[in-house]
Write a protein that holds these residues in place. Sequence first.
Motif, PDB file in Angstrom:
ATOM      1  N   ASP A   1       0.816  -1.210   0.000  1.00 45.77           N
ATOM      2  CA  ASP A   1       0.000   0.000   0.000  1.00 45.77           C
ATOM      3  C   ASP A   1       0.853   1.265   0.000  1.00 45.77           C
ATOM      4  O   ASP A   1       0.334   2.365  -0.244  1.00 45.77           O
ATOM      5  CB  ASP A   1      -0.938   0.022   1.209  1.00 45.77           C
ATOM      6  CG  ASP A   1      -2.035  -1.014   1.104  1.00 45.77           C
ATOM      7  OD1 ASP A   1      -2.322  -1.458  -0.034  1.00 45.77           O
ATOM      8  OD2 ASP A   1      -2.599  -1.401   2.145  1.00 45.77           O
ATOM      9  N   ARG A   2       2.138   1.132   0.264  1.00 43.59           N
ATOM     10  CA  ARG A   2       3.009   2.309   0.286  1.00 43.59           C
ATOM     11  C   ARG A   2       3.534   2.669  -1.109  1.00 43.59           C
ATOM     12  O   ARG A   2       4.267   3.630  -1.265  1.00 43.59           O
ATOM     13  CB  ARG A   2       4.167   2.086   1.260  1.00 43.59           C
ATOM     14  CG  ARG A   2       3.701   1.943   2.702  1.00 43.59           C
ATOM     15  CD  ARG A   2       4.849   1.833   3.668  1.00 43.59           C
ATOM     16  NE  ARG A   2       5.645   3.048   3.739  1.00 43.59           N
ATOM     17  CZ  ARG A   2       6.676   3.226   4.559  1.00 43.59           C
ATOM     18  NH1 ARG A   2       7.037   2.239   5.376  1.00 43.59           N
ATOM     19  NH2 ARG A   2       7.357   4.351   4.572  1.00 43.59           N
ATOM     20  N   TYR A   3       3.169   1.877  -2.106  1.00 47.53           N
ATOM     21  CA  TYR A   3       3.465   2.264  -3.477  1.00 47.53           C
ATOM     22  C   TYR A   3       2.410   3.256  -3.972  1.00 47.53           C
ATOM     23  O   TYR A   3       1.294   3.304  -3.447  1.00 47.53           O
ATOM     24  CB  TYR A   3       3.471   1.036  -4.389  1.00 47.53           C
ATOM     25  CG  TYR A   3       4.663   0.131  -4.206  1.00 47.53           C
ATOM     26  CD1 TYR A   3       5.932   0.534  -4.604  1.00 47.53           C
ATOM     27  CD2 TYR A   3       4.527  -1.144  -3.652  1.00 47.53           C
ATOM     28  CE1 TYR A   3       7.037  -0.297  -4.443  1.00 47.53           C
ATOM     29  CE2 TYR A   3       5.623  -1.980  -3.491  1.00 47.53           C
ATOM     30  CZ  TYR A   3       6.869  -1.549  -3.887  1.00 47.53           C
ATOM     31  OH  TYR A   3       7.959  -2.368  -3.728  1.00 47.53           O
ATOM     32  N   THR A   4       2.761   4.046  -4.974  1.00 54.63           N
ATOM     33  CA  THR A   4       1.793   4.967  -5.567  1.00 54.63           C
ATOM     34  C   THR A   4       0.688   4.162  -6.249  1.00 54.63           C
ATOM     35  O   THR A   4       0.865   2.981  -6.571  1.00 54.63           O
ATOM     36  CB  THR A   4       2.463   5.876  -6.615  1.00 54.63           C
ATOM     37  OG1 THR A   4       2.865   5.068  -7.740  1.00 54.63           O
ATOM     38  CG2 THR A   4       3.677   6.587  -6.037  1.00 54.63           C
ATOM     39  N   PRO A   5      -0.481   4.776  -6.507  1.00 55.18           N
ATOM     40  CA  PRO A   5      -1.549   4.051  -7.205  1.00 55.18           C
ATOM     41  C   PRO A   5      -1.091   3.456  -8.535  1.00 55.18           C
ATOM     42  O   PRO A   5      -1.449   2.317  -8.857  1.00 55.18           O
ATOM     43  CB  PRO A   5      -2.626   5.132  -7.407  1.00 55.18           C
ATOM     44  CG  PRO A   5      -2.428   6.055  -6.240  1.00 55.18           C
ATOM     45  CD  PRO A   5      -0.941   6.098  -6.031  1.00 55.18           C
ATOM     46  N   ALA A   6      -0.301   4.198  -9.303  1.00 54.64           N
ATOM     47  CA  ALA A   6       0.175   3.675 -10.585  1.00 54.64           C
ATOM     48  C   ALA A   6       1.121   2.499 -10.376  1.00 54.64           C
ATOM     49  O   ALA A   6       1.105   1.524 -11.138  1.00 54.64           O
ATOM     50  CB  ALA A   6       0.873   4.779 -11.380  1.00 54.64           C
ATOM     51  N   GLN A   7       1.940   2.563  -9.346  1.00 51.98           N
ATOM     52  CA  GLN A   7       2.819   1.440  -9.036  1.00 51.98           C
ATOM     53  C   GLN A   7       2.010   0.229  -8.592  1.00 51.98           C
ATOM     54  O   GLN A   7       2.338  -0.913  -8.944  1.00 51.98           O
ATOM     55  CB  GLN A   7       3.813   1.832  -7.942  1.00 51.98           C
ATOM     56  CG  GLN A   7       4.901   2.799  -8.395  1.00 51.98           C
ATOM     57  CD  GLN A   7       5.754   3.272  -7.230  1.00 51.98           C
ATOM     58  OE1 GLN A   7       5.273   3.446  -6.111  1.00 51.98           O
ATOM     59  NE2 GLN A   7       7.043   3.485  -7.480  1.00 51.98           N
ATOM     60  N   GLN A   8       0.942   0.469  -7.839  1.00 49.96           N
ATOM     61  CA  GLN A   8       0.112  -0.645  -7.383  1.00 49.96           C
ATOM     62  C   GLN A   8      -0.583  -1.325  -8.553  1.00 49.96           C
ATOM     63  O   GLN A   8      -0.789  -2.549  -8.541  1.00 49.96           O
ATOM     64  CB  GLN A   8      -0.904  -0.152  -6.359  1.00 49.96           C
ATOM     65  CG  GLN A   8      -0.281   0.254  -5.037  1.00 49.96           C
ATOM     66  CD  GLN A   8      -1.307   0.678  -4.008  1.00 49.96           C
ATOM     67  OE1 GLN A   8      -2.346   0.048  -3.860  1.00 49.96           O
ATOM     68  NE2 GLN A   8      -1.013   1.743  -3.284  1.00 49.96           N
ATOM     69  N   GLU A   9      -0.934  -0.571  -9.574  1.00 53.00           N
ATOM     70  CA  GLU A   9      -1.495  -1.176 -10.785  1.00 53.00           C
ATOM     71  C   GLU A   9      -0.480  -2.120 -11.412  1.00 53.00           C
ATOM     72  O   GLU A   9      -0.835  -3.177 -11.943  1.00 53.00           O
ATOM     73  CB  GLU A   9      -1.903  -0.084 -11.782  1.00 53.00           C
ATOM     74  CG  GLU A   9      -3.111   0.729 -11.368  1.00 53.00           C
ATOM     75  CD  GLU A   9      -3.471   1.777 -12.413  1.00 53.00           C
ATOM     76  OE1 GLU A   9      -2.980   1.672 -13.560  1.00 53.00           O
ATOM     77  OE2 GLU A   9      -4.241   2.696 -12.086  1.00 53.00           O
ATOM     78  N   HIS A  10       0.784  -1.726 -11.367  1.00 50.20           N
ATOM     79  CA  HIS A  10       1.837  -2.565 -11.937  1.00 50.20           C
ATOM     80  C   HIS A  10       2.080  -3.801 -11.065  1.00 50.20           C
ATOM     81  O   HIS A  10       2.223  -4.907 -11.594  1.00 50.20           O
ATOM     82  CB  HIS A  10       3.134  -1.763 -12.073  1.00 50.20           C
ATOM     83  CG  HIS A  10       4.197  -2.472 -12.850  1.00 50.20           C
ATOM     84  ND1 HIS A  10       4.147  -2.618 -14.216  1.00 50.20           N
ATOM     85  CD2 HIS A  10       5.331  -3.087 -12.450  1.00 50.20           C
ATOM     86  CE1 HIS A  10       5.209  -3.301 -14.627  1.00 50.20           C
ATOM     87  NE2 HIS A  10       5.942  -3.587 -13.579  1.00 50.20           N
ATOM     88  N   THR A  11       2.122  -3.629  -9.743  1.00 48.64           N
ATOM     89  CA  THR A  11       2.344  -4.784  -8.874  1.00 48.64           C
ATOM     90  C   THR A  11       1.218  -5.805  -9.027  1.00 48.64           C
ATOM     91  O   THR A  11       1.450  -7.012  -8.886  1.00 48.64           O
ATOM     92  CB  THR A  11       2.478  -4.366  -7.395  1.00 48.64           C
ATOM     93  OG1 THR A  11       1.249  -3.777  -6.943  1.00 48.64           O
ATOM     94  CG2 THR A  11       3.611  -3.369  -7.202  1.00 48.64           C
ATOM     95  N   ALA A  12      -0.003  -5.319  -9.330  1.00 48.26           N
ATOM     96  CA  ALA A  12      -1.132  -6.235  -9.520  1.00 48.26           C
ATOM     97  C   ALA A  12      -0.911  -7.145 -10.719  1.00 48.26           C
ATOM     98  O   ALA A  12      -1.486  -8.244 -10.786  1.00 48.26           O
ATOM     99  CB  ALA A  12      -2.424  -5.435  -9.686  1.00 48.26           C
ATOM    100  N   GLN A  13      -0.093  -6.706 -11.664  1.00 47.38           N
ATOM    101  CA  GLN A  13       0.208  -7.513 -12.846  1.00 47.38           C
ATOM    102  C   GLN A  13       1.391  -8.448 -12.623  1.00 47.38           C
ATOM    103  O   GLN A  13       1.781  -9.182 -13.528  1.00 47.38           O
ATOM    104  CB  GLN A  13       0.511  -6.587 -14.029  1.00 47.38           C
ATOM    105  CG  GLN A  13      -0.623  -5.658 -14.404  1.00 47.38           C
ATOM    106  CD  GLN A  13      -0.196  -4.615 -15.430  1.00 47.38           C
ATOM    107  OE1 GLN A  13       0.680  -4.858 -16.249  1.00 47.38           O
ATOM    108  NE2 GLN A  13      -0.827  -3.454 -15.380  1.00 47.38           N
TER     109      GLN A  13
END
Length: 349
Positions: A77-89
């Motif tokens: 959760d400490r990643y930016t929203p755009a980074q979290q979109e990438h981690t989801a992949q």
Amino acid sequence: MEAVANTKPPVFVTVSALDAGHLTLPEHLFITDADPEKCNTVPSLSFLIQHPSPSPSRPSSNVTNLVFDLGIKRDLDRYTPAQQEHTAQRQPVITEPDCAASLRYGAAKEEGVTGEEVLLDPGKDVDIAVISHVHWDHVGTPSDFSGATFAVGSGTLDLLKNGAGHLYPAELFNDDELPADRTVEFPPVPGSSEYAEAASDIPKNTAAAPDTQARLPRSADRWSWQPLGGFPHAIDFFGDGSVYVVDSPGHLYGHVNLLARIGDRKYVYLGGDCCHDTRILSGETGIAMYGDGKGGLRSVHVDTNAARRTLDRIKSFVTEKNEVEVEVVLAHDAGWRAGNRHRFWPGKL
């Protein structure tokens, strides 16, 4: 390897691997002729390098502790929203143990054979953190390293703040990822033209703030890029030939590798993300290309041609007749991790 030669007695360091999370990579984005359905869960390795010198931040210690790369944040959760979109992949993403936990308890913790005795406290005992580049799976949790000075490639702070072109927008980075008062960039690489594919987007060097609290080796005021073997640009980090920072362009702006001397004729080359599969380094396969969303092709590297040149230099360096042994360890090598568990902290390479 003339630049390694020194008339003074040789200085060696110890290197220990650290688990710092895992992520899952689809092969078709990284290697040519891949199975489009195959994905591999791989480590994001960190490394502890111990240099036999008085600590720049702990005067009572006669060892300087340097960590190379911090892996994945334990709190996604400490990643930016755009980074979290990438981690989801990149699922599954495994966050434990992270770099800090590996330093504290070592690799044996996972087998349950240790107690709660802390081997190294990341906040008190780590003097320097060198980050190969600032992709999400390498920046880890810098706040864990509250006493460390951070050293990064030229242009990194500008990249974190402003991004770099449409493929690397600012929202893919955290502006405040690194502590401003304890972060220094390595000098700009002279005459660098490696990023020809994206020259207009190259981030600018940021000079250290006058009031920075950074504590660096005494050799830092003499840091300059010099040839080393087949590498055109390397910095003698401690000034004694024990650790070199190697400019390794191609993957992301500011990408650097480390070369550590662990014996009289033995070195370890920490390759970061120079490539993501050992078969690329061996020549068995190539770097995958895919659509860039604008009608062209791209790879996982900001400049694919520069990445290929870096790989060629690494291969030449390892095989040149210099009478030394060089072991290359990539950040995401699952096979290396599986076969070298005894070399994870507190074990040594």
